[in-house]
Design an enzyme around this catalytic site. Structure first.
Site, mmCIF file in Angstrom:
data_model
loop_
_atom_site.group_PDB
_atom_site.id
_atom_site.type_symbol
_atom_site.label_atom_id
_atom_site.label_comp_id
_atom_site.label_asym_id
_atom_site.label_seq_id
_atom_site.Cartn_x
_atom_site.Cartn_y
_atom_site.Cartn_z
ATOM 1 N N GLU A 27 0.819 -1.218 0.000
ATOM 2 C CA GLU A 27 0.000 0.000 0.000
ATOM 3 C C GLU A 27 0.856 1.273 0.000
ATOM 4 O O GLU A 27 0.752 2.100 0.902
ATOM 5 C CB GLU A 27 -0.937 0.007 1.212
ATOM 6 C CG GLU A 27 -2.016 -1.052 1.146
ATOM 7 C CD GLU A 27 -3.165 -0.712 0.216
ATOM 8 O OE1 GLU A 27 -3.082 0.304 -0.508
ATOM 9 O OE2 GLU A 27 -4.146 -1.481 0.195
ATOM 10 N N GLU A 31 -3.833 -10.670 -0.059
ATOM 11 C CA GLU A 31 -4.692 -10.575 1.122
ATOM 12 C C GLU A 31 -6.099 -10.937 0.686
ATOM 13 O O GLU A 31 -6.575 -10.469 -0.349
ATOM 14 C CB GLU A 31 -4.704 -9.147 1.698
ATOM 15 C CG GLU A 31 -3.361 -8.715 2.261
ATOM 16 C CD GLU A 31 -3.338 -7.254 2.746
ATOM 17 O OE1 GLU A 31 -4.400 -6.720 3.115
ATOM 18 O OE2 GLU A 31 -2.242 -6.677 2.759
HETATM 19 C C1 IPT Z 1 -5.105 -3.821 3.649
HETATM 20 C C2 IPT Z 1 -3.721 -3.660 4.191
HETATM 21 O O1 IPT Z 1 -2.759 -4.051 3.271
HETATM 22 C C3 IPT Z 1 -3.498 -4.417 5.454
HETATM 23 O O2 IPT Z 1 -2.322 -3.952 6.059
HETATM 24 C C4 IPT Z 1 -4.656 -4.294 6.375
HETATM 25 O O3 IPT Z 1 -4.806 -2.959 6.725
HETATM 26 C C5 IPT Z 1 -5.875 -4.745 5.674
HETATM 27 O O4 IPT Z 1 -6.110 -3.959 4.563
HETATM 28 C C6 IPT Z 1 -7.108 -4.638 6.534
HETATM 29 O O5 IPT Z 1 -6.979 -5.200 7.770
HETATM 30 S S1 IPT Z 1 -5.431 -2.363 2.741
HETATM 31 C C7 IPT Z 1 -7.150 -2.138 2.537
HETATM 32 C C8 IPT Z 1 -7.362 -0.789 1.900
HETATM 33 C C9 IPT Z 1 -7.758 -3.156 1.695
#
Ligand code: IPT
Length: 960
Positions: A420, A490
């Site tokens: 990010e 993720e």
């Molecule tokens: C995404 C991040 O990469 C991670 O660090 C964490 O914040 C996660 O979300 C949520 O828990 S970024 C998000 C804008 C999808």
């Protein structure tokens, strides 16, 4: 005229990575050279600003006798009971004004002091040099030894070394470290986690004998066609490389090719070797494997991989990111025991010992650089450091420190530029540098949507449908991107209860080559152990800006207890797929591993009648190759059963491994032979009116006026059973602020489903039955549910049929649909026949195994850090609690707790949940799915619980 003159503290706001440090190099824990750990008890003074104190503390002779004590490694805000400030949690917002590279005047600054002697047998001055190594300091450090300034550095989760040989004395060495919480580096470290200043990783003094090893790079590839490995160790200092088990003894820089067993996460075969330079012997742990992008797929040793991964932040509920070796090992063991095969080190290189464990136990690693500038999204990424060449040296320094430190780990197969951070030239420079330095690994960065700099297309939190589109190549994108595989760096946000929909993602991954799996977000809840709250989260330390419990979104609770989400994930990613055809008496077994055959597993069959195991035995399954399937015949069953009968086939470790004992189950499958039949309750007798205001029906005692149940036999009942649709919204029900489509937790509350009123329309006798008619609806709206309760009894048992008819224009699904009541007598033990042993919801019930289970009311609860709906057991045929047996037709969801849903809903922390005398029981006909809307898509359509006409029955029997 200005009174503020630039001071030495200005290095804090300098975009440069630092001064005075040695070039980055390969990291190793041990060699035959001496080392001295400087971990332990240090002296600490925390000042509110960077320039509040001068440098005199670094001068030998300074008296720090009245300073506090602090443990290194550690974070000062987690020591001293708040005396040194508190942790701050923000997701992506910078907790200071965005004006790079400037930081606030309020800049907590920890002066650390440690006086040490050299061991008496430490090599004499003149026999080599010495290096002082810091493995992690947040966020900026300035270091002095014996009054001489060594330099400064930033890059919190990266190692930094200084040459110190000339400064060392046999005794009374004074090591002084000034640590600033905020620095220019903080702009590059905007990861979603607690801000925790301190010297949080090891500090070590390393003797560097004459002729010691410098940097070295172990290249160990594997040619899967020939079964041979090629080893070449490039070393800054020439020497020899020996690997006794392979009869290798070659000069550094020379290649040697021999037959080897390859390294994979499934078969982590390591060879012990040594790098021998004139002055040092460094142990090597060599894993032969070749990582490549082959025909658009990530391959290792010629085979495509499927990542069954997780994102791991470093976390300990008391020590923050200062992890001890035992905790790191516990993480790896838990991952292996739950069938995970991959870790993304979100969002920084972990403690290096963690990677040693990944090599040893076998986990694929995406090693991510310590880089995130997420807060710039709030200004459309304007002034983003990654697109500003003044910052590029800092970015390249970070890339180099990661790659040089970790390049000798076979487990690391992908480098990630960071997380990010938008897009920009700095990222391209990092990718170019990494590609040039290491052509044996791939480069990842999710923010590179066009895959200009990266070797894999990566997404976070796409809905299932989007994943399918990408799988089928219907997502467009650049030519470069279309040639690449997809991974979800993720997905499946494990915040609170959930994530839902894992099995549906896995089904997609398993059926499309282009999908190479993903990494669930995330491993552990970052709850801070706290007397007041159980576990604290954002806001609990009075932060002016915070993101609440968004920091508690892990598959394990803060104390590393696996949450139901981890058990669900374990089931979904089983290395063996077992599909039982109960009626046909066969089990189809498929090896879902990428490299290993099935010889590590022993299979067993068992047969259950009414959930009770009546027979079991070993099952012979061929040692199928990866991807292979076989149909295996199950033993013959005695015929003529009318009870519910089914098979369970299970795969377990055949022998002890490093991470699990023989018998540890890795996979299972079930299949029904004979379906359940529910005997009807034949009504006998009619409601009677003894004249005391009650009405009796079999064992049931009711209020004659309201039709409310008072008791069944000797079991006291309160508050129902009556229709219940409310659940304490989960984090996934509530959804994230930036999502507006299906934030049902909010919509439900707006509609008033938490304040339903029950209008009594009639209490009627209808032949043998007592019928109670009601309308259940919230104030202010026209929607409602007509609910009719029809009670009958055969004299011993009490039967209830509930009929529900929605009225009005229902536009939202229901949280749950069922009945609730309270048991006023003692109730502790719970027995049931149904799904178990753990919690399950419609899209989280793969791991619920049909059987007979026993527990207690307390143990049924899942202690999510922020209390919310939890603890349901799925597909329950019957349950016994508090002297009552409850049978359902059809099967139901069973929940029992010592507080009401309203209490659960009102609780913000575990300590808010105070048990009462009544055990509240929910018997649900339906539950709405869980989904991943706290960051991702809501439940898939087939897990919605729409308001529809429904009828369901229960039979209550007092069991004494
Ligand atoms: C995404 C991040 O990469 C991670 O660090 C964490 O914040 C996660 O979300 C949520 O828990 S970024 C998000 C804008 C999808």
């Amino acid at each position: 005229m200005s009174f503020r003159t630039p001071t030495a503290a200005d290095h804090v706001e300098d975009v440069s990575p630092g001064t005075g440090t040695l070039p980055p190099r390969a990291w190793y824990a041990r060699s035959d050279a001496r080392s001295l750990s400087l971990n332990g008890d240090w002296r600490l003074r925390v000042a509110p600003t960077a320039d509040a104190e001068d440098d005199s503390f670094a001068v030998p002779g300074f008296d720090a006798g009245d300073w506090a004590r602090v443990t290194v490694p550690g974070h000062w805000v987690l020591q001293g009971d708040g005396a040194f400030g508190s942790p701050i949690y923000t997701n992506h917002l910078y907790p200071f004004p965005v004006d790079p590279p400037r930081v606030p005047t309020e800049n907590p600054t920890g002066d650390h002091l440690r006086v040490f002697d050299l061991p008496s047998d430490w090599p004499a001055a003149g026999s080599g040099d010495a290096v002082l190594r810091f493995d992690g300091v947040e966020s900026c450090a300035r270091v002095w030894l014996n009054g001489t300034e060594l330099g400064v550095f930033k890059g919190s989760r990266l190692p930094h070394e200084f040459a110190v040989g000339a400064l060392l004395k046999p005794s009374g060495n004074v090591l002084a470290v000034r640590v600033n919480q905020w620095s220019a580096g903080s702009y590059l470290e905007d990861q979603d986690q607690w801000w925790l200043p301190g010297i949080f990783r090891d500090v070590t003094l390393l003797h560097r004998p004459a002729g010691c090893a410098g940097d070295f790079f172990t290249h160990a590839s594997y040619d899967h066609a020939g079964g041979e490995g090629t080893l070449r160790v490039d070393s800054e200092v020439a020497g020899r490389v020996s690997v006794p088990a392979l009869d290798i003894d070659v000069a550094t820089g020379e290649s040697v090719t021999v037959p080897v067993r390859p390294w994979t996460a499934e078969t982590p075969h390591l060879y012990d070797g040594e790098l021998i330079t004139p002055g040092e012997r460094v142990p090597l742990r060599i894993g032969f494997r070749t990582v490549a992008l082959t025909d658009g797929l990530i391959t290792v040793n010629g085979r495509p991989l499927l990542f069954k991964g997780v994102n791991r932040h470093e976390w300990h509920p008391e020590k923050g990111r200062a992890l001890d070796p035992g905790t790191m090992r516990e993480d790896v063991l838990l991952m292996k025991r739950h069938n995970l095969n991959a870790v993304r080190t979100s969002h920084y290189p972990p403690h290096p010992a963690f990677l040693d464990l990944c090599d040893e136990y076998g986990l694929w690693v995406i090693d991510e650089c310590d880089l995130e500038t997420h807060g710039f999204v709030e200004q459309e990424w304007r002034d983003n450091p990654v697109d500003d060449e003044r910052w590029t040296p800092a970015l390249l320094d970070r890339a180099a420190r990661m790659v040089e430190r970790d390049k000798n780990h076979p487990s690391v197969i992908v480098w990630s530029l960071g997380n990010e951070a938008g897009t920009g030239r700095g990222l391209t420079a990092m990718a170019d540098w990494i590609h040039a330095r290491d052509d044996g690994r791939l480069v990842h960065y999710e923010g590179d949507a066009d895959c200009r700099d990266t070797d894999v297309y990566s997404r976070m939190y796409p809905a299932h449908e989007e994943v399918r589109r990408i799988a089928e190549g219907r997502d467009g994108g650049t030519r470069a991107r279309r040639r690449l595989p997809l991974i979800l760096c993720e997905y499946a946000h494990a915040m609170g209860n959930g994530p839902g929909g894992l099995a549906d993602y896995q089904a997609l991954f398993e059926s499309h080559d282009r999908l190479q799996g993903g990494f669930v977000w995330e491993w552990i809840d970052h709850g801070v152990r706290d007397e007041r709250f159980g576990y604290a989260y954002g806001g609990d330390f009075g932060e002016e800006l915070h993101d609440g419990n968004f920091v508690c979104d892990g598959l394990v609770l803060p104390d590393r207890t696996p949450s139901p989400g981890l058990l669900e994930y374990k089931k979904v990613i089983e290395p063996v797929l077992i599909e039982v055809d109960g009626a046909g008496g066969t089990a189809r077994v498929t090896n879902r591993q990428d490299f290993a055959d099935l010889s590590a597993f022993a299979f067993t069959w068992s047969c259950q009648v009414d959930g009770e195991t009546v027979g079991s035995g070993p099952l012979t399954v061929p040692a199928l190759a990866p991807g292979g399937s076989a149909d295996v015949k199950l033993p013959a069953l005695p015929a003529g059963r009318d009870a519910e009968t089914g098979w369970t086939v299970s795969a377990a470790l055949a022998a002890d491994t490093r991470w699990g004992a023989a018998g540890h189950e890795v996979a299972w499958g079930q299949g029904a032979v004979t379906a359940r039949r529910v005997p009807a309750v034949e009504p006998a007798g009619a409601p009677a009116f003894p004249g005391d205001g009650t009405l009796t029906l079999g064992p049931g005692v009711f209020d004659a006026r309201t039709g409310a149940l008072r008791a069944i036999g000797g079991v006291g009942v309160t508050g129902g059973p009556r229709l219940d649709v409310w659940r304490a919204p989960t984090d996934n029900d509530d959804g994230a602020p930036w999502q507006s489509d299906t934030r049902y937790g909010l919509l439900w509350r707006k509609l008033g489903l938490h304040r339903m009123r029950h209008r009594l329309d009639a209490v009627e006798q209808d032949g043998p039955a007592l019928t109670v008619r009601t309308r259940v609806a919230p104030a202010a709206w026209e929607v409602g549910l007509a609910a009719v309760y029809r009670w009958t009894s055969d004299g011993e048992r009490l039967a209830l049929t509930v009929s529900v008819t929605p009225e009005g224009d229902w536009r939202v699904p229901l949280p749950r649909l069922g009945v609730r009541f309270g048991l006023t007598g003692p109730a502790d033990r719970v027995r049931w026949f149904g799904g178990g042993p753990g919690e399950a919801y419609p899209d989280t019930k793969e791991a619920a195994r049909l059987g007979r289970w026993e527990s207690t009311v307390d143990a049924l609860q899942t202690p999510y850090v922020r209390p919310q709906e939890n603890g349901a057991r799925a597909d329950v045929r019957w349950a016994e609690v508090g002297g009552l047996r409850i049978e359902g037709d059809p099967e139901f969801w069973f929940t029992a707790r010592r507080w009401t849903t309203e209490h659960l809903d009102a609780a913000a922390h575990l300590t808010d949940l105070v048990p009462g005398d009544t055990v509240w029981v929910n018997l649900d006909h339906g539950q709405h799915g869980i989904g991943s809307q706290s960051c991702g898509p809501g439940p898939l359509p087939h897990y919605r619980l729409d308001a529809e006409r429904a009828e369901f029955s229960f039979v209550f029997t007092p069991v004494g």
